[in-house]
Design a protein around this motif. Structure first.
Motif, PDB file in Angstrom:
ATOM      1  N   LEU A  22      13.509 -67.073 -31.154  1.00  0.00           N
ATOM      2  CA  LEU A  22      12.693 -66.713 -32.307  1.00  0.00           C
ATOM      3  C   LEU A  22      11.666 -67.799 -32.607  1.00  0.00           C
ATOM      4  CD1 LEU A  22      12.068 -64.934 -34.781  1.00  0.00           C
ATOM      5  CD2 LEU A  22      13.875 -66.160 -35.998  1.00  0.00           C
ATOM      6  N   ALA A  23      12.095 -69.066 -32.537  1.00  0.00           N
ATOM      7  CA  ALA A  23      11.167 -70.175 -32.796  1.00  0.00           C
ATOM      8  C   ALA A  23      10.044 -70.195 -31.771  1.00  0.00           C
ATOM      9  CB  ALA A  23      11.923 -71.500 -32.784  1.00  0.00           C
ATOM     10  N   ALA A  24      10.365 -69.924 -30.500  1.00  0.00           N
ATOM     11  CA  ALA A  24       9.329 -69.914 -29.457  1.00  0.00           C
ATOM     12  C   ALA A  24       8.337 -68.785 -29.676  1.00  0.00           C
ATOM     13  CB  ALA A  24       9.985 -69.789 -28.081  1.00  0.00           C
ATOM     14  N   LEU A  25       8.835 -67.597 -29.997  1.00  0.00           N
ATOM     15  CA  LEU A  25       7.941 -66.458 -30.215  1.00  0.00           C
ATOM     16  C   LEU A  25       7.115 -66.651 -31.483  1.00  0.00           C
ATOM     17  CD1 LEU A  25      10.249 -63.475 -29.183  1.00  0.00           C
ATOM     18  CD2 LEU A  25       8.298 -64.426 -27.932  1.00  0.00           C
ATOM     19  N   SER A  26       7.694 -67.259 -32.502  1.00  0.00           N
ATOM     20  CA  SER A  26       6.931 -67.563 -33.710  1.00  0.00           C
ATOM     21  C   SER A  26       5.947 -68.700 -33.449  1.00  0.00           C
ATOM     22  CB  SER A  26       7.882 -67.941 -34.851  1.00  0.00           C
ATOM     23  OG  SER A  26       8.733 -66.867 -35.177  1.00  0.00           O
ATOM     24  N   GLY A  27       6.361 -69.647 -32.612  1.00  0.00           N
ATOM     25  CA  GLY A  27       5.469 -70.746 -32.262  1.00  0.00           C
ATOM     26  C   GLY A  27       4.242 -70.303 -31.498  1.00  0.00           C
ATOM     27  N   MET A  28       4.285 -69.107 -30.921  1.00  0.00           N
ATOM     28  CA  MET A  28       3.095 -68.590 -30.246  1.00  0.00           C
ATOM     29  C   MET A  28       1.935 -68.414 -31.215  1.00  0.00           C
ATOM     30  SD  MET A  28       3.390 -68.455 -27.028  1.00  0.00           S
ATOM     31  CE  MET A  28       1.909 -67.484 -26.672  1.00  0.00           C
ATOM     32  N   LEU A 131       5.875 -68.818 -39.618  1.00  0.00           N
ATOM     33  CA  LEU A 131       6.677 -69.926 -40.135  1.00  0.00           C
ATOM     34  C   LEU A 131       7.710 -69.438 -41.143  1.00  0.00           C
ATOM     35  CD1 LEU A 131       3.999 -72.740 -40.609  1.00  0.00           C
ATOM     36  CD2 LEU A 131       5.812 -72.645 -38.898  1.00  0.00           C
ATOM     37  N   ALA A 132       7.313 -68.475 -41.995  1.00  0.00           N
ATOM     38  CA  ALA A 132       8.256 -67.918 -42.964  1.00  0.00           C
ATOM     39  C   ALA A 132       9.373 -67.156 -42.257  1.00  0.00           C
ATOM     40  CB  ALA A 132       7.519 -67.002 -43.942  1.00  0.00           C
ATOM     41  N   VAL A 133       9.043 -66.456 -41.172  1.00  0.00           N
ATOM     42  CA  VAL A 133      10.050 -65.716 -40.416  1.00  0.00           C
ATOM     43  C   VAL A 133      11.094 -66.680 -39.841  1.00  0.00           C
ATOM     44  CG1 VAL A 133      10.412 -64.413 -38.279  1.00  0.00           C
ATOM     45  CG2 VAL A 133       8.647 -63.694 -39.880  1.00  0.00           C
ATOM     46  N   VAL A 134      10.627 -67.779 -39.258  1.00  0.00           N
ATOM     47  CA  VAL A 134      11.562 -68.771 -38.712  1.00  0.00           C
ATOM     48  C   VAL A 134      12.417 -69.364 -39.825  1.00  0.00           C
ATOM     49  CG1 VAL A 134      11.755 -71.004 -37.559  1.00  0.00           C
ATOM     50  CG2 VAL A 134      10.086 -69.352 -36.770  1.00  0.00           C
ATOM     51  N   SER A 135      11.786 -69.734 -40.930  1.00  0.00           N
ATOM     52  CA  SER A 135      12.513 -70.355 -42.024  1.00  0.00           C
ATOM     53  C   SER A 135      13.540 -69.407 -42.629  1.00  0.00           C
ATOM     54  CB  SER A 135      11.521 -70.810 -43.101  1.00  0.00           C
ATOM     55  OG  SER A 135      12.158 -71.601 -44.075  1.00  0.00           O
ATOM     56  N   PHE A 149       9.611 -76.964 -33.810  1.00  0.00           N
ATOM     57  CA  PHE A 149       9.334 -76.510 -32.451  1.00  0.00           C
ATOM     58  C   PHE A 149       8.028 -75.741 -32.371  1.00  0.00           C
ATOM     59  CE2 PHE A 149       9.768 -73.663 -28.762  1.00  0.00           C
ATOM     60  CZ  PHE A 149      10.019 -74.605 -27.782  1.00  0.00           C
ATOM     61  N   THR A 150       7.610 -75.095 -33.464  1.00  0.00           N
ATOM     62  CA  THR A 150       6.324 -74.386 -33.442  1.00  0.00           C
ATOM     63  C   THR A 150       5.173 -75.362 -33.212  1.00  0.00           C
ATOM     64  OG1 THR A 150       5.951 -74.522 -35.856  1.00  0.00           O
ATOM     65  CG2 THR A 150       7.244 -72.656 -35.036  1.00  0.00           C
ATOM     66  N   GLN A 151       5.364 -76.634 -33.605  1.00  0.00           N
ATOM     67  CA  GLN A 151       4.313 -77.632 -33.380  1.00  0.00           C
ATOM     68  C   GLN A 151       4.202 -77.999 -31.908  1.00  0.00           C
ATOM     69  OE1 GLN A 151       2.218 -78.361 -35.525  1.00  0.00           O
ATOM     70  NE2 GLN A 151       1.106 -80.125 -34.715  1.00  0.00           N
ATOM     71  N   VAL A 152       5.308 -77.943 -31.184  1.00  0.00           N
ATOM     72  CA  VAL A 152       5.258 -78.143 -29.731  1.00  0.00           C
ATOM     73  C   VAL A 152       4.326 -77.104 -29.115  1.00  0.00           C
ATOM     74  CG1 VAL A 152       6.588 -78.061 -27.587  1.00  0.00           C
ATOM     75  CG2 VAL A 152       7.549 -79.170 -29.607  1.00  0.00           C
ATOM     76  N   MET A 153       4.433 -75.878 -29.594  1.00  0.00           N
ATOM     77  CA  MET A 153       3.592 -74.803 -29.077  1.00  0.00           C
ATOM     78  C   MET A 153       2.122 -75.040 -29.422  1.00  0.00           C
ATOM     79  SD  MET A 153       5.897 -72.972 -27.626  1.00  0.00           S
ATOM     80  CE  MET A 153       5.136 -71.388 -27.293  1.00  0.00           C
ATOM     81  N   TRP A 154       1.864 -75.626 -30.578  1.00  0.00           N
ATOM     82  CA  TRP A 154       0.484 -75.936 -30.984  1.00  0.00           C
ATOM     83  C   TRP A 154      -0.146 -76.951 -30.020  1.00  0.00           C
ATOM     84  CZ3 TRP A 154      -1.930 -80.421 -33.055  1.00  0.00           C
ATOM     85  CH2 TRP A 154      -3.159 -80.206 -33.669  1.00  0.00           C
ATOM     86  N   VAL A 155       0.584 -78.024 -29.737  1.00  0.00           N
ATOM     87  CA  VAL A 155       0.073 -79.032 -28.808  1.00  0.00           C
ATOM     88  C   VAL A 155      -0.069 -78.437 -27.411  1.00  0.00           C
ATOM     89  CG1 VAL A 155       0.514 -81.299 -27.783  1.00  0.00           C
ATOM     90  CG2 VAL A 155       1.129 -80.883 -30.168  1.00  0.00           C
ATOM     91  N   LEU A 156       0.876 -77.590 -27.026  1.00  0.00           N
ATOM     92  CA  LEU A 156       0.808 -76.956 -25.714  1.00  0.00           C
ATOM     93  C   LEU A 156      -0.423 -76.065 -25.586  1.00  0.00           C
ATOM     94  CD1 LEU A 156       2.425 -76.726 -23.069  1.00  0.00           C
ATOM     95  CD2 LEU A 156       3.540 -74.697 -24.027  1.00  0.00           C
TER      96      LEU A 156
END
Length: 435
Positions: A22-28, A131-135, A149-156
């Motif tokens: 869920l965090a990875a898909l939200s991090g997209m 972010l609200a969905v993850v939280s 982890f969503t910030q990892v996706m931002w940098v990626l």
């Protein structure tokens, strides 16, 4: 009164695989947001030549993508709180895919502008919603790591687009279409996977409220979504504090994100290839340390590391300012900045927002802070090239001052807001109960 620790000190508990998914898909949402902005920046010269753009159209496209993300955040966060986060969670990403496809296939600058409008609005709407969905889905002991982890996706997202831009730099419009085409494909794949997520059914907005920090359904519709719930001290104070931190920190990050290569070429006298290579070379440092931030996001080290990182970050901008953008000084700056921003930047803002803002209006409130900040970034971006031309030192010292303000705002959040936040207090109380 007993002091509440800035972060829970319970032994770290494992996070189920479904929550990481869920965090990875939200991090997209963060990946596609960053990738859209950087792809426009990387491709702008190609668009200008291929579509015979005037300078005003080129400037408008750069500014409009940021403005649209701001408007999308404001409207999308509110709609998610009103009509259900799960519903918007899937719709946002599908609209983004359509906008990216329009950009990719655009035959002229007018169609390109239309695609930027759609993709920008959708990207903005997806940021606070995801972010609200993850939280909502995260148990208290894992919320920091999952949101971080969503910030990892931002940098990626930044790294992938800059890498593609570097590899495809000699392919002209074909390379530009490949870069934005990958955004459309990534968005469609994300939409497909999001639609298959097994989430708890959404209660109606009038349903009894769930516990703010329990593992609620990821798409749970919040209770009490009236706007009056936003205009009270419990909401306004953390919203104002996180806004001040994000807008002042983001002025520096956004300026170097959009104009870092431009500054190296026009002020530091680097060649275009050297400037692009410098940006690409230092990004892996930030990416690896963002992974490290995820590791510490639910521990007291998250906020302890902030103090040191914030000081190093201000020092990095001081070096750039003192050397007036000279190449040697900029190399030192990039090293120090990449070492510090993962522990004193947007990742902190995301985690702090979820810990301090009331659960029922997280989409609305974070949408407001995102929107106002991105609006400020858009205005600043409009004047940045002219200010760089007139006085690079003034611009760099102004950004340094903003970073210092961000540091003080972060200290206030850590030492005041987090110590009185129920989302932070709950795990500590649980520890006492177990003792």
């Amino acid at each position: 009164m007993a002091r509440i620790p800035p972060a829970p000190e319970l032994p770290e508990q494992p996070i189920p695989k479904r929550l990481w998914n869920l965090a990875a898909l939200s991090g997209m949402a963060s990946y596609l947001d960053a990738a859209l902005i950087v792809s426009i920046s990387v491709n702008l010269a190609i668009y200008r030549d291929s579509y015979d753009m005037g300078v005003w159209m080129a400037g408008a496209i750069s500014a409009i993508v940021t403005i649209c993300i701001a408007v999308g955040s404001l409207v999308g966060g509110r709609l998610a709180d009103l009509f259900g986060r799960r519903r918007l969670y899937n719709l946002d990403i599908l609209c983004y895919a359509f906008g990216a496809l329009v950009i990719t296939l655009a035959p002229n600058d007018i169609v390109l502008l239309a695609g930027v409008l759609v993709a920008g609005l959708a990207a903005g709407a997806d940021l606070p919603t995801s972010l609200a969905v993850v939280s909502d889905a995260a148990p208290a002991h894992a919320r920091g790591r999952l949101v971080a982890f969503t910030q990892v996706m931002w940098v990626l997202g930044i790294a992938v687009v800059i890498f593609l831009g570097f590899v495809l730099s000699t392919t002209g419009m074909t390379g530009a279409r490949l870069i934005t085409g990958h955004l459309a494909v990534a968005a469609l794949l994300t939409w497909h996977l999001r639609s298959r997520l097994e989430l708890h059914a959404e209660p109606e907005p009038s349903a009894a409220p769930a516990a703010a920090d329990g593992p609620a359904g990821a798409g749970a519709a919040p209770h009490g979504v009236a706007l009056r719930n936003v205009w009270n001290r419990a909401t306004l104070l953390p919203m104002a504090a996180t806004f001040v931190f994000y807008v002042t920190w983001g002025l520096g990050a956004n300026t170097f994100g959009q104009f870092g290569t431009y500054l190296l070429v026009t002020v530091s006298d680097a060649s275009q290839s050297l400037a692009t290579g410098i940006n690409l070379a230092f990004i892996p440092i930030g990416l690896l340390l963002t992974f490290a931030f995820v590791r510490f996001a639910d521990s007291p080290w998250r906020d302890r590391l902030f103090y040191t990182a914030a000081a190093v970050q201000v020092g990095a901008f001081c070096v750039a300012s003192l050397t007036a953008g000279a190449l040697a000084g900029m190399l030192v700056f990039f090293v120090l900045y990449q070492l510090s921003h993962p522990f004193a930047g947007e990742a902190n803002y995301k985690v702090w927002s979820q810990l301090t803002l009331p659960a029922d209006t997280r989409g609305t409130t974070q949408g407001i802070t995102y929107a106002l900040s991105r609006g400020v970034f858009a205005v600043a971006a409009f004047f940045t090239p002219a200010l760089l031309d007139r006085s690079p030192a003034v611009l760099l010292w102004s950004i340094t001052a903003c970073m210092a303000v961000a540091g003080f705002a972060g200290v206030f959040i850590v030492r005041v807001l987090l110590r009185h936040s129920p989302a932070v207090a709950a795990p500590a109380d649980l520890k006492v109960a177990r003792a």
